[in-house]
Design a protein around this motif. Structure first.
Motif, PDB file in Angstrom:
ATOM      1  N   LEU A   1      14.456   4.884  -9.925  1.00  0.00           N
ATOM      2  CA  LEU A   1      13.154   4.377  -9.466  1.00  0.00           C
ATOM      3  C   LEU A   1      12.472   3.588 -10.593  1.00  0.00           C
ATOM      4  O   LEU A   1      11.967   2.474 -10.379  1.00  0.00           O
ATOM      5  CB  LEU A   1      12.266   5.540  -9.002  1.00  0.00           C
ATOM      6  CG  LEU A   1      10.806   5.202  -8.678  1.00  0.00           C
ATOM      7  CD1 LEU A   1      10.722   4.178  -7.538  1.00  0.00           C
ATOM      8  CD2 LEU A   1      10.014   6.460  -8.306  1.00  0.00           C
TER       9      LEU A   1
ATOM     10  N   ASP B   1       0.817  -1.222   0.000  1.00  0.00           N
ATOM     11  CA  ASP B   1       0.000   0.000   0.000  1.00  0.00           C
ATOM     12  C   ASP B   1       0.846   1.265   0.000  1.00  0.00           C
ATOM     13  O   ASP B   1       0.504   2.245  -0.672  1.00  0.00           O
ATOM     14  CB  ASP B   1      -0.903   0.036   1.247  1.00  0.00           C
ATOM     15  CG  ASP B   1      -1.960  -1.051   1.197  1.00  0.00           C
ATOM     16  OD1 ASP B   1      -2.069  -1.707   0.130  1.00  0.00           O
ATOM     17  OD2 ASP B   1      -2.659  -1.255   2.209  1.00  0.00           O
ATOM     18  N   VAL B   2       1.920   1.241   0.748  1.00  0.00           N
ATOM     19  CA  VAL B   2       2.757   2.441   0.875  1.00  0.00           C
ATOM     20  C   VAL B   2       3.394   2.769  -0.472  1.00  0.00           C
ATOM     21  O   VAL B   2       3.391   3.917  -0.925  1.00  0.00           O
ATOM     22  CB  VAL B   2       3.841   2.229   1.973  1.00  0.00           C
ATOM     23  CG1 VAL B   2       4.794   3.417   2.024  1.00  0.00           C
ATOM     24  CG2 VAL B   2       3.175   1.998   3.318  1.00  0.00           C
ATOM     25  N   THR B   3       3.911   1.742  -1.137  1.00  0.00           N
ATOM     26  CA  THR B   3       4.526   1.956  -2.456  1.00  0.00           C
ATOM     27  C   THR B   3       3.472   2.416  -3.452  1.00  0.00           C
ATOM     28  O   THR B   3       3.693   3.344  -4.229  1.00  0.00           O
ATOM     29  CB  THR B   3       5.204   0.656  -2.949  1.00  0.00           C
ATOM     30  OG1 THR B   3       6.046   0.169  -1.913  1.00  0.00           O
ATOM     31  CG2 THR B   3       6.008   0.898  -4.210  1.00  0.00           C
ATOM     32  N   GLN B   4       2.322   1.770  -3.435  1.00  0.00           N
ATOM     33  CA  GLN B   4       1.249   2.177  -4.358  1.00  0.00           C
ATOM     34  C   GLN B   4       0.890   3.647  -4.159  1.00  0.00           C
ATOM     35  O   GLN B   4       0.787   4.407  -5.128  1.00  0.00           O
ATOM     36  CB  GLN B   4       0.009   1.306  -4.145  1.00  0.00           C
ATOM     37  CG  GLN B   4       0.142  -0.097  -4.711  1.00  0.00           C
ATOM     38  CD  GLN B   4      -1.164  -0.874  -4.646  1.00  0.00           C
ATOM     39  OE1 GLN B   4      -2.097  -0.480  -3.944  1.00  0.00           O
ATOM     40  NE2 GLN B   4      -1.229  -1.982  -5.368  1.00  0.00           N
ATOM     41  N   ALA B   5       0.766   4.052  -2.901  1.00  0.00           N
ATOM     42  CA  ALA B   5       0.380   5.439  -2.616  1.00  0.00           C
ATOM     43  C   ALA B   5       1.467   6.396  -3.101  1.00  0.00           C
ATOM     44  O   ALA B   5       1.177   7.494  -3.581  1.00  0.00           O
ATOM     45  CB  ALA B   5       0.133   5.616  -1.114  1.00  0.00           C
ATOM     46  N   ARG B   6       2.712   5.969  -2.998  1.00  0.00           N
ATOM     47  CA  ARG B   6       3.831   6.813  -3.413  1.00  0.00           C
ATOM     48  C   ARG B   6       3.851   6.974  -4.943  1.00  0.00           C
ATOM     49  O   ARG B   6       4.262   8.000  -5.472  1.00  0.00           O
ATOM     50  CB  ARG B   6       5.118   6.136  -2.924  1.00  0.00           C
ATOM     51  CG  ARG B   6       6.331   6.951  -3.152  1.00  0.00           C
ATOM     52  CD  ARG B   6       7.560   6.357  -2.464  1.00  0.00           C
ATOM     53  NE  ARG B   6       8.734   6.928  -3.101  1.00  0.00           N
ATOM     54  CZ  ARG B   6       9.720   6.231  -3.615  1.00  0.00           C
ATOM     55  NH1 ARG B   6       9.721   4.914  -3.533  1.00  0.00           N
ATOM     56  NH2 ARG B   6      10.727   6.825  -4.201  1.00  0.00           N
ATOM     57  N   LEU B   7       3.399   5.946  -5.649  1.00  0.00           N
ATOM     58  CA  LEU B   7       3.469   5.972  -7.119  1.00  0.00           C
ATOM     59  C   LEU B   7       2.283   6.686  -7.763  1.00  0.00           C
ATOM     60  O   LEU B   7       2.411   7.268  -8.846  1.00  0.00           O
ATOM     61  CB  LEU B   7       3.558   4.546  -7.667  1.00  0.00           C
ATOM     62  CG  LEU B   7       4.819   3.759  -7.283  1.00  0.00           C
ATOM     63  CD1 LEU B   7       4.752   2.341  -7.845  1.00  0.00           C
ATOM     64  CD2 LEU B   7       6.079   4.462  -7.778  1.00  0.00           C
ATOM     65  N   GLU B   8       1.141   6.630  -7.097  1.00  0.00           N
ATOM     66  CA  GLU B   8      -0.053   7.279  -7.643  1.00  0.00           C
ATOM     67  C   GLU B   8       0.249   8.755  -7.891  1.00  0.00           C
ATOM     68  O   GLU B   8       0.787   9.433  -7.015  1.00  0.00           O
ATOM     69  CB  GLU B   8      -1.221   7.190  -6.646  1.00  0.00           C
ATOM     70  CG  GLU B   8      -1.749   5.791  -6.431  1.00  0.00           C
ATOM     71  CD  GLU B   8      -2.951   5.457  -7.302  1.00  0.00           C
ATOM     72  OE1 GLU B   8      -3.148   6.111  -8.357  1.00  0.00           O
ATOM     73  OE2 GLU B   8      -3.680   4.518  -6.916  1.00  0.00           O
TER      74      GLU B   8
ATOM     75  N   MET C   1      11.162  15.183 -10.214  1.00  0.00           N
ATOM     76  CA  MET C   1      12.091  14.418  -9.365  1.00  0.00           C
ATOM     77  C   MET C   1      13.480  14.557  -9.982  1.00  0.00           C
ATOM     78  O   MET C   1      13.595  14.681 -11.200  1.00  0.00           O
ATOM     79  CB  MET C   1      11.663  12.937  -9.354  1.00  0.00           C
ATOM     80  CG  MET C   1      12.305  12.090  -8.263  1.00  0.00           C
ATOM     81  SD  MET C   1      11.797  10.336  -8.385  1.00  0.00           S
ATOM     82  CE  MET C   1      10.145  10.404  -7.730  1.00  0.00           C
TER      83      MET C   1
ATOM     84  N   LEU D   1       2.423   9.997  -9.924  1.00  0.00           N
ATOM     85  CA  LEU D   1       3.716  10.259 -10.578  1.00  0.00           C
ATOM     86  C   LEU D   1       3.556  10.217 -12.099  1.00  0.00           C
ATOM     87  O   LEU D   1       2.781   9.433 -12.637  1.00  0.00           O
ATOM     88  CB  LEU D   1       4.771   9.224 -10.170  1.00  0.00           C
ATOM     89  CG  LEU D   1       5.282   9.250  -8.734  1.00  0.00           C
ATOM     90  CD1 LEU D   1       6.449   8.280  -8.586  1.00  0.00           C
ATOM     91  CD2 LEU D   1       5.701  10.663  -8.321  1.00  0.00           C
TER      92      LEU D   1
ATOM     93  N   GLU E   1      17.534  10.089  -9.863  1.00  0.00           N
ATOM     94  CA  GLU E   1      16.696   9.433  -8.860  1.00  0.00           C
ATOM     95  C   GLU E   1      15.461   8.810  -9.526  1.00  0.00           C
ATOM     96  O   GLU E   1      15.089   7.664  -9.253  1.00  0.00           O
ATOM     97  CB  GLU E   1      16.264  10.487  -7.847  1.00  0.00           C
ATOM     98  CG  GLU E   1      15.957   9.981  -6.461  1.00  0.00           C
ATOM     99  CD  GLU E   1      15.570  11.163  -5.562  1.00  0.00           C
ATOM    100  OE1 GLU E   1      14.444  11.147  -5.049  1.00  0.00           O
ATOM    101  OE2 GLU E   1      16.388  12.098  -5.444  1.00  0.00           O
TER     102      GLU E   1
END
Ligand code: OGA
Ligand code: MN
Length: 290
Positions: A221, A146-153, A213, A155, A217
């Motif tokens: 990613l 969930d944390v990764t998904q939230a970070r990617l949404e 970004m 972008l 980096e």
């Protein structure tokens, strides 16, 4: 018509059907299977060029190819056999152009409107090697926490042909004018499929970096995401026989071609179905021969 799903989250084989004479039921069956399995193999369909184009048009309007080597704008020629009939040198312009396909990618993501689907037909295949693989980006998205998904949404990635082909050295086939017609474009890193509503990761070799970004980096990613996504059990692999045609959904799978002994001919032809929306690369029906 028989649809035989693989035991993976993507890929199915469709047999016992004449793609040149589809009933409405069969047509709907193929569309459903396409949405469900994302990669459809039609073994030994043995389509003519005309039938290949006609079947492809069922998925939508086609894209004009970048390739200057074909007679028809609908057909991209993926072949290591040069016009003079000789097999290309691996390090020549054609060899390097083909080499780009060995890295995971989604077709035309370097265009403002990226491709919806591709249909690749084998005419001549090597004795060994030259398989194609597809990776399920829906399953790859689902596998993220969930944390990764939230970070990617939210972008947005910059996709660029000059970047991706420049990396393999395969930009020489394009003129300056053609390069200028392909400026860097933006695509979200997470896409929602218009037909299924499923989310998927949208990355691959044409993605250069992330908007807002630091460039290195963002690039790192993207590389990590592609690497982690393109792993078993999300990989469907096809060993080609002449006459096969494979259709895939560029919106939710990545693909790559495997190397083969380069002194052996490998001749493939591809149509590309244009993505939805205003698209300067789409061929309007009726003007295809203009
Ligand atoms: C393509 C492609 C890989 C291969 O046709 O778009 O990337 O195996 N092909 O030829
Ligand atoms: Mn491709």
């Amino acid at each position: 018509m028989k649809v035989t799903p693989s035991d993976l989250t993507l890929g199915a084989t469709v047999s016992e059907v004449d793609l040149g004479a589809l009933s409405d039921d069969q047509s709907r069956g193929i569309e459903d299977a396409f949405h469900r399995h994302a990669v459809l193999v039609f073994p030994q369909a043995n389509l003519t060029e005309e039938a290949h184009i006609a079947f492809s048009r069922r998925f939508g309007p086609l894209e004009r190819t970048l390739s200057k080597r074909t007679e028809r704008p609908e057909i991209s020629l993926l072949s290591n056999v040069a016009k003079d009939g000789r097999v290309a040198e691996p390090d020549g312009a054609l060899g390097l152009f083909l080499k780009g396909n060995r890295d995971w990618h989604t077709d035309s993501s370097f265009k403002k409107v990226a491709a919806k689907a591709s249909l690749l037909r084998a005419l001549e295949v090597p004795d060994i090697g030259g398989d194609t693989e597809w990776a399920d980006m829906r399953a790859a998205w689902d596998a993220l926490d969930d944390v990764t998904q939230a970070r990617l949404e939210g972008l947005v990635a910059v996709h660029s042909y000059a970047y991706s082909q420049g990396k393999v050295g395969g930009i020489a086939l394009l003129t300056q004018k053609e390069r200028e017609a392909l400026p860097p474009v933006h695509h979200p890193v997470v896409r929602t499929h218009p037909a299924t509503g499923r989310k998927s990761l949208y990355v691959g070799r044409h993605a250069s970096h992330i908007v807002g970004m630091d460039e290195e980096e963002g690039r790192a990613l993207l590389a990590r995401l592609t690497e982690a996504a393109c792993q078993p059990p999300r990989i469907f692999r096809h060993r080609w026989h002449a006459g096969d045609i494979v259709a895939w959904d560029n919106r939710c799978v990545l693909h790559r071609g495997h190397p083969w002994p380069f002194d052996q001919p490998r001749v493939m032809r591809r149509t590309t179905v244009a993505g939805d929306g205003e698209n300067s690369w789409a061929i309007e029906r009726g003007t295809a021969h203009a």
